[in-house]
Design an enzyme around this catalytic site. Structure first.
Site, PDB file in Angstrom:
ATOM      1  N   GLN A 138     -16.429   9.214  11.422  1.00 11.66           N
ATOM      2  CA  GLN A 138     -17.675   8.456  11.281  1.00 11.66           C
ATOM      3  C   GLN A 138     -18.136   7.854  12.620  1.00 11.66           C
ATOM      4  O   GLN A 138     -19.313   7.932  12.959  1.00 11.66           O
ATOM      5  CB  GLN A 138     -17.491   7.328  10.262  1.00 11.66           C
ATOM      6  CG  GLN A 138     -17.290   7.841   8.847  1.00 11.66           C
ATOM      7  CD  GLN A 138     -17.243   6.686   7.856  1.00 11.66           C
ATOM      8  OE1 GLN A 138     -16.229   6.016   7.723  1.00 11.66           O
ATOM      9  NE2 GLN A 138     -18.340   6.455   7.172  1.00 11.66           N
ATOM     10  N   SER A 141      -9.815   9.741   1.171  1.00  8.18           N
ATOM     11  CA  SER A 141     -11.240  10.026   0.933  1.00  8.18           C
ATOM     12  C   SER A 141     -11.872  10.828   2.063  1.00  8.18           C
ATOM     13  O   SER A 141     -12.981  11.343   1.907  1.00  8.18           O
ATOM     14  CB  SER A 141     -12.022   8.720   0.766  1.00  8.18           C
ATOM     15  OG  SER A 141     -11.399   7.861  -0.142  1.00  8.18           O
ATOM     16  N   GLU A 181       0.812  -1.231   0.000  1.00  7.75           N
ATOM     17  CA  GLU A 181       0.000   0.000   0.000  1.00  7.75           C
ATOM     18  C   GLU A 181       0.846   1.283   0.000  1.00  7.75           C
ATOM     19  O   GLU A 181       0.565   2.223  -0.744  1.00  7.75           O
ATOM     20  CB  GLU A 181      -0.877  -0.086   1.239  1.00  7.75           C
ATOM     21  CG  GLU A 181      -1.875   0.989   1.411  1.00  7.75           C
ATOM     22  CD  GLU A 181      -2.763   0.711   2.621  1.00  7.75           C
ATOM     23  OE1 GLU A 181      -2.768  -0.414   3.164  1.00  7.75           O
ATOM     24  OE2 GLU A 181      -3.455   1.651   3.036  1.00  7.75           O
TER      25      GLU A 181
HETATM   26  P1  ATP Z   1      -7.384   2.655   5.056  1.00  2.00           P
HETATM   27  O1  ATP Z   1      -6.430   3.198   4.023  1.00  2.00           O
HETATM   28  O2  ATP Z   1      -7.163   3.262   6.404  1.00  2.00           O
HETATM   29  O3  ATP Z   1      -7.456   1.167   5.027  1.00  2.00           O
HETATM   30  P2  ATP Z   1      -9.464   3.521   3.215  1.00  2.00           P
HETATM   31  O4  ATP Z   1      -8.444   3.354   2.137  1.00  2.00           O
HETATM   32  O5  ATP Z   1     -10.756   2.812   3.020  1.00  2.00           O
HETATM   33  O6  ATP Z   1      -8.869   3.117   4.637  1.00  2.00           O
HETATM   34  P3  ATP Z   1     -10.174   6.202   2.434  1.00  2.00           P
HETATM   35  O7  ATP Z   1     -11.029   5.627   1.364  1.00  2.00           O
HETATM   36  O8  ATP Z   1      -9.021   7.019   1.996  1.00  2.00           O
HETATM   37  O9  ATP Z   1      -9.719   5.064   3.445  1.00  2.00           O
HETATM   38  O10 ATP Z   1     -11.060   7.097   3.424  1.00  2.00           O
HETATM   39  C1  ATP Z   1     -12.134   6.563   4.170  1.00  2.00           C
HETATM   40  C2  ATP Z   1     -12.909   7.708   4.786  1.00  2.00           C
HETATM   41  O11 ATP Z   1     -13.457   8.508   3.739  1.00  2.00           O
HETATM   42  C3  ATP Z   1     -14.092   7.309   5.630  1.00  2.00           C
HETATM   43  O12 ATP Z   1     -13.714   7.001   6.957  1.00  2.00           O
HETATM   44  C4  ATP Z   1     -14.966   8.564   5.558  1.00  2.00           C
HETATM   45  O13 ATP Z   1     -14.552   9.510   6.515  1.00  2.00           O
HETATM   46  C5  ATP Z   1     -14.651   9.131   4.182  1.00  2.00           C
HETATM   47  N1  ATP Z   1     -15.658   8.903   3.130  1.00  2.00           N
HETATM   48  C6  ATP Z   1     -15.725   9.615   1.980  1.00  2.00           C
HETATM   49  N2  ATP Z   1     -16.748   9.226   1.217  1.00  2.00           N
HETATM   50  C7  ATP Z   1     -17.366   8.228   1.892  1.00  2.00           C
HETATM   51  C8  ATP Z   1     -18.502   7.413   1.615  1.00  2.00           C
HETATM   52  N3  ATP Z   1     -19.218   7.559   0.507  1.00  2.00           N
HETATM   53  N4  ATP Z   1     -18.845   6.471   2.510  1.00  2.00           N
HETATM   54  C9  ATP Z   1     -18.137   6.313   3.636  1.00  2.00           C
HETATM   55  N5  ATP Z   1     -17.064   7.052   3.953  1.00  2.00           N
HETATM   56  C10 ATP Z   1     -16.664   8.006   3.098  1.00  2.00           C
HETATM   57 MG    MG Z   2      -6.388   3.655   2.092  1.00  3.61          MG
END
Ligand code: ATP
Ligand code: MG
Length: 267
Positions: free
Chosen positions: A125, A226, A70
């Site tokens: 969240q 995100s 990652e």
């Molecule tokens: P990690 O890298 O820690 O394993 P991830 O890659 O899934 O997690 P990201 O996708 O970068 O993490 O970010 C997740 C965050 O984005 C959520 O915790 C929330 O705050 C936010 N978020 C944005 N859009 C959404 C959505 N549609 N649904 C849920 N969360 C969302």
């Molecule tokens: Mg991530």
């Protein structure tokens, strides 16, 4: 056709490349089976995976996918985006605010993980739900945007009360630290509580990032993940706090796809 997929703790980010065109899409990580169904429609596609749920996704799909770590994938994706933006950086920190937050130092072609914090999108969240009972992400962030944390957070200037402050008075001295001073005269709305929750996450993320920037002599902090989507308040807190502390914040459009794009480039 090529797919780069970053299957994270909360969201699965997909970059699809075909005939030089790039398309971005995302799914909830709970929808991993749906992503597998999509990939089954393209058995000849080249697939590159990364993220904590990459191995599980591999077990569901027909392609023998490339997999990368990652952190390497995210670094590669950021470098690709920065190049395309004509904004190359030589010595910088990047902070990935995902479910959790991971902080990295880059010098030239070398990336090292510099630290992290459990304050991130997952905390917004989870704490957001505990404070308000709201589980829908976009409802939560829209509500937070209307909030005001002035009566909830204690600033340095509140402690010094007009006296000369040894550090900027606008800095937060204690997140949520003003509550016991204001509780008898103020009604805190759900929006106010959410704004304060986003405040503590944004300031924690920034503080840890800045310590890394200082340690490594970096000027820029690149923020991705995100957690910044539909969350202008978090963007604002992080941007202003980074500037207030004397560093340069940089946000990359579509930066949350860095891992997905990067694993594709590493394939
Ligand atoms: P990690 O890298 O820690 O394993 P991830 O890659 O899934 O997690 P990201 O996708 O970068 O993490 O970010 C997740 C965050 O984005 C959520 O915790 C929330 O705050 C936010 N978020 C944005 N859009 C959404 C959505 N549609 N649904 C849920 N969360 C969302
Ligand atoms: Mg991530």
């Amino acid at each position: 056709m090529k797919f780069g997929i970053d299957a994270g703790g909360t969201l699965i980010k997909i970059v699809k490349e075909e005939n030089g065109e790039r398309a971005f899409s995302k799914y909830l990580s709970t929808e991993v089976e749906k992503v597998a169904e999509l990939l089954k429609e393209y058995p000849d596609a080249e697939v590159a995976l990364t993220g904590g749920k990459a191995t599980y996704l591999q077990s569901l799909i027909p392609q023998n996918a490339f997999q990368s770590i990652e952190f390497d994938a995210t670094f590669k994706g950021i470098q690709t985006f920065l190049q395309q933006l004509n904004h190359p950086l030589e010595n910088y920190i990047f902070t990935n605010v995902g479910t959790g937050t991971s902080i990295h130092h880059v010098k030239g072609e070398v990336q090292v993980r510099a630290g992290g914090t459990g304050a991130g999108g997952g905390m917004i969240q989870g704490l957001g739900f505990l404070l308000t009972g709201e589980a829908d992400y976009e409802t939560l962030t829209a509500l937070a945007a209307q909030g005001d944390r002035d009566d909830i957070d204690l600033k340095v200037k509140h402690i010094y009360k007009g006296d000369k402050t040894p550090i900027p008075g606008e800095l937060t001295a204690a997140n949520f630290g003003r509550v016991l001073h204001t509780k008898d005269t103020v009604q805190y709305t759900a929006a106010d509580k959410l704004a304060a929750a986003i405040g503590v996450v944004g300031e924690t993320v920034t503080t840890v990032s800045i310590h890394a920037a200082r340690e490594f002599g970096a000027e820029y902090v690149v923020y991705i993940g995100s957690s910044f989507l539909h969350n202008e308040l978090l963007q604002k807190v992080v941007m202003n706090y980074t500037v207030l502390r004397g560093f340069k914040p940089f946000f990359i459009e579509n930066g949350e796809y860095s891992g997905a794009l990067g694993t594709l480039r590493l394939m």
